[in-house]
Design a protein around this motif. Structure first.
Motif, PDB file in Angstrom:
ATOM      1  N   VAL A  26       1.154  -1.455  -0.011  1.00  0.00           N
ATOM      2  CA  VAL A  26      -0.231   0.382   0.076  1.00  0.00           C
ATOM      3  C   VAL A  26       1.387   1.420  -0.114  1.00  0.00           C
ATOM      4  N   LYS A  27       2.484   0.474   0.403  1.00  0.00           N
ATOM      5  CA  LYS A  27       3.216   2.133   0.570  1.00  0.00           C
ATOM      6  C   LYS A  27       3.613   2.720  -1.102  1.00  0.00           C
ATOM      7  N   GLU A  28       3.345   1.340  -1.932  1.00  0.00           N
ATOM      8  CA  GLU A  28       3.461   1.921  -3.454  1.00  0.00           C
ATOM      9  C   GLU A  28       3.053   2.252  -4.256  1.00  0.00           C
ATOM     10  N   ASN A  29       1.438   1.110  -3.795  1.00  0.00           N
ATOM     11  CA  ASN A  29       0.288   1.142  -4.901  1.00  0.00           C
ATOM     12  C   ASN A  29      -0.849   2.469  -3.750  1.00  0.00           C
ATOM     13  N   PHE A  30      -1.082   3.661  -4.067  1.00  0.00           N
ATOM     14  CA  PHE A  30      -1.852   4.312  -3.687  1.00  0.00           C
ATOM     15  C   PHE A  30      -2.868   5.439  -4.496  1.00  0.00           C
ATOM     16  N   LEU A  31      -2.428   5.299  -5.490  1.00  0.00           N
ATOM     17  CA  LEU A  31      -3.084   6.406  -6.331  1.00  0.00           C
ATOM     18  C   LEU A  31      -4.077   4.969  -7.401  1.00  0.00           C
TER      19      LEU A  31
END
Length: 829
Positions: free
Chosen positions: A377-382
């Protein structure tokens, strides 16, 4: 370069395919200070930059965050706004000096209040820029005094007073979107004032979760236990040469407390998605300006919550245009529960590759998730998909007005149907009141709030009180949402199509629909006057009498005495900006060869026997016609003393002062409220011969008629009202022509004679011999030389040698040269 070329071609193609926007014209306009729209203002010499507004729950107190002060205004009275309390909160001289040493202008160094929120029932939490060193404090809402000493406000309030921010307090905790450094390079969405096991949270600065954002607004949805932030930023997912601005919505969960090892004291539920305000085959309106939340109707699901926003475009094709789009909460939730883009940390490029989900970004309760899930979730937020507007179309768009702020309200009409009313503020200082219909947006009215355009910082709506507050750089303006008393006929009340107003047949007045127990007449969707008011539009026969009677049977209006060959201009007042003016004559057509219809609705023509008679001005709006003016153009009966009709229109309400009365409630309709004209005597000087030949000289006949004298040709015979003058004769000027010709010949003869005499005299002077007269040379001789010369002349005369001898000359010499004894002077005897 190839990407840039493709982008330019796409922009040009979409601009070409973009259809023309429907022109949205306000039906009624109220200029600044108009008595038809009551405004209440508060201003003070020591109060400026009212940047933040906060309204109490009962709506009687308005808290204002201004420059170096917090105000408590008493707004409980209808016609006045008074100052209840004031808290002075200004930086010291040392703080101002340090701000100036940092290179800032002194005008930007005061304390501009940017955060003003209710903390609990007794206190307000306030933050200000405080000379580019933000401060926050607790303020007692009753006494307006500080409870504790102000503390640091970094991450809660911006440093720069020109930077936009948003803040909201939920359950005693402050959620903000602002910048956390002096230079404004560290944007943050953070939580403060957490107590107990809850900790303050913020975004990770190293992850690039925000890209140069401009925060607009924030909203709390209780059933979701989420806070939504609205802002615009640079869209890094678009690989364009120029920076492409996108509008965003982001969410965080109130239950978030951060990760245990990964994302400690950082948000684990942060996610963002694009708001796409775009219609088919059009360029997107990609820059959000303002947004407001409309709660669901009573009994409806929370998913029906709507967010209305104002959007502009960074593209030159849509420059100066504004669009309003609405987004449904259910659509936002659907996008956040879908797929997410993947960011390559090495190339910083986004991809839409779908991979196996380890966790659901944006899902509440991830603080207890594994480190692997938190890294995901830190790298996939868009979010991969964009939030589309309701109906996949624009709510409204305007090419003439650029809107900056809005607020929205749901209004229940008389038929129990609910309508959405938007209050939009333009950059030029006009407030537009618009209702959303099935056929599109309809602007009911526009009110000029400011005499001169000025920065507007906030717009606050009080639904229980039915008023709107506008915060400006000079003070606060209050205006009611409804203005029903302005419409004094059933036709005007129905044509306004205002959900707030309806026609009460009992009191024969336009009243607020929510304040009456009886049924009122309304037609918001169609605005049909005939069906709603039980009236019939007058036909041509009804206006001018049956069987095409003569002009004498036409109702008498304003008498306009004219002279032949004069240009007449008849004015026609407009019922509204949406009405169209028409002109009619009994038993006659208004040929384009004789009549000119001007842009303001007036009629212009040359006064001839064929154009004399009655004229009727009609206003047509939404299929309803009403008489606005009646004129009777007649020829003057006397060249010197004329009998004309003096007519004064009755004084009624502004902007529609000449509108005809329509007794719609009782089924009566009149063609106008003109009384029978009263004959009065008036001296009118007839133009002289010199002025008759002058073209284009205007003369005013009352306030609605302008006459222009084109030339001579007045008929001095009388005129029978209602009858044409086919046998009218034009006067003969043969005698005058002969007299003028004879005078012209005499003048030319005299001029030639004088000229010849002058030429002859000049020729004589040049050819005549020089006479022996004293010249300038003789004047220069000495007395002895002159005496000797006289002697010689006299001697010559005596001896007969003078060629010009004469009696007068001889006597002169004798008298001058002969002494008393008869001898020459000075000679011996």
């Amino acid at each position: 370069m190839e990407t840039h070329s493709v982008l330019s071609f796409t922009v040009a193609l979409l601009g070409f395919l973009s259809p023309c926007l429907t022109r949205l014209t306000p039906r009624v306009s109220f200029p600044f200070g108009s008595p038809g729209r009551h405004l209440t203002r508060f201003s003070s010499y020591d109060v400026s930059n009212t940047t933040t507004l906060l309204l109490s729950e009962d709506g009687d107190v308005l808290y204002v965050g201004a420059r170096d002060a917090v105000l408590a205004l008493d707004v409980g009275h209808k016609d006045v706004i008074t100052l209840r309390n004031k808290l002075d909160w200004r930086p010291s001289d040392k703080d101002l000096e340090q701000c100036s040493m940092k290179g800032k202008e002194m005008a930007d160094c005061p304390n501009f209040i940017r955060v003003l929120q209710f903390l609990n029932a007794s206190h307000i939490y306030a933050c200000g820029t405080f000379a580019f060193s933000p401060r926050c404090t607790y303020v007692n809402s009753e006494t307006l005094t500080m409870s504790i000493r102000p503390d640091e406000g970094r991450g809660r309030c911006p440093y720069d007073p020109y930077q936009r921010n948003t803040a909201i307090i939920v359950d005693g905790e402050l959620y903000t979107g602002t910048v956390a450094d002096y230079r404004g390079n560290r944007p943050v969405i953070s939580r403060h004032l957490s107590e107990g096991r809850r900790v303050d949270l913020k975004l990770d600065d190293t992850l690039g979760w925000l890209e140069d954002p401009t925060f607009i607004s924030s909203s709390f949805i209780p059933d979701e236990e989420k806070v939504y932030f609205f802002f615009s930023e640079v869209g890094r997912e678009y690989d364009f040469i120029d920076k492409f601005i996108v509008s965003r919505v982001s969410q965080i969960c109130m239950s978030d407390v951060g990760g245990q090892r990964t994302l400690q004291r950082r948000w684990t539920t942060f996610a963002k998605a694009q708001l796409l305000c775009q219609a088919d085959n059009e360029l997107p309106y990609n820059v959000i300006q303002d947004i407001d939340t409309l709660p669901p109707a009573e009994g409806a699901s929370t998913d029906e919550t709507l967010f209305y926003g104002i959007f502009t475009s960074q593209w030159s094709v849509n420059s100066g245009r504004s669009a309003v789009c609405s987004f449904r909460l259910s659509d936002i939730k659907s996008v956040f529960s879908g797929n997410y883009k993947v960011l390559n940390r090495d190339t910083l490029q986004w991809s839409t590759r779908v991979q196996e989900k380890v966790a659901n970004p944006g899902e509440c309760g991830l603080h207890n998730a594994s480190d692997n899930a938190l890294r995901f979730v830190k790298e996939n937020f868009l979010a991969d998909d964009s939030v589309r507007p309701v109906g996949r179309s624009l709510t409204m768009a305007s090419a003439e007005h650029k809107y900056s702020h809005l607020t929205v309200q749901r209004v229940q009409a008389a038929n129990n149907r609910e309508y959405t009313v938007l209050f939009l503020l333009t950059e030029t200082g006009y407030l537009h009141k618009s209702v959303l219909l099935q056929s599109g947006a309809h602007i009911i009215e526009e009110v000029q709030v400011f005499e001169r355009p000025q920065p507007v910082k906030s717009l606050k709506l009080s639904v229980p009180k039915g008023v709107i507050y506008v915060g400006t750089s000079e003070g606060v303006v209050r205006l009611p949402t409804a203005n029903c008393s302005f419409y004094w006929t059933c036709a005007q009340c129905v044509l306004a199509r205002d959900p707030f107003c309806g026609w009460d047949t009992a009191s024969r007045a336009c009243v607020e629909a929510s304040n009456t127990q009886t049924s009122v007449a309304q037609d918001i969707e169609r605005g049909n006057v005939e069906e709603t008011c039980n009236t019939v539009t007058l036909t041509h026969i009804a206006r001018f009498g049956p069987n095409k009677m003569s002009a004498a049977s036409c109702p008498t209006g304003e008498l306009v005495p004219v002279a032949l060959n004069e240009v007449v201009r008849l004015q026609c007042p407009a019922a509204s900006k949406l009405s169209r003016q028409l002109w009619e004559r009994p038993n006659s057509r208004l040929s384009s060869d004789l009549y000119l219809h001007l842009g303001d609705g007036s009629l212009s023509f040359v006064a001839t026997p064929a154009t004399l008679g009655h004229y009727l001005c009609l206003s047509t709006e939404n299929g309803y016609q009403q008489t606005m003016a009646i004129y009777h153009v007649r020829q003057k009966s006397s060249p010197v003393v004329q009998t004309t009709s003096s007519y004064t229109r009755p004084r009624t309400r502004p902007t529609l002062a000449t509108q005809a009365v329509s007794r719609s409630g009782s089924g009566q309709h009149t063609t106008g409220f003109w009384p029978e004209p009263k004959e009065t005597r008036r001296q009118d000087t007839e133009p002289t011969q010199s002025t008759r030949d002058t073209q284009g000289v205007p003369r005013q006949r009352g306030k609605n008629v302008t006459l222009w004298t084109l030339g001579s040709g007045q008929n001095e015979s009388g005129f029978v009202e209602g009858e044409p003058l086919p046998s009218a004769r034009y006067p003969c000027y043969l005698k005058e022509l002969v007299v003028v010709s004879v005078l012209l010949v005499l003048c030319l003869s005299l001029l030639i004679t004088v000229l010849m005499y002058v030429i002859r005299q000049r020729c004589r002077r040049r050819t005549a011999p020089h006479a022996v007269t004293p010249s300038r040379e003789s004047d220069r001789r000495t007395p002895l030389e002159q005496e000797a010369l006289r002697r010689n002349q006299c001697l010559n005369k005596r001896t007969g040698l003078s060629p010009h001898s004469g009696q007068a000359g001889g006597s002169g010499c004798n008298g001058a040269l002969t002494g008393s004894n008869g001898h020459l002077p000075n000679t011996p005897i």
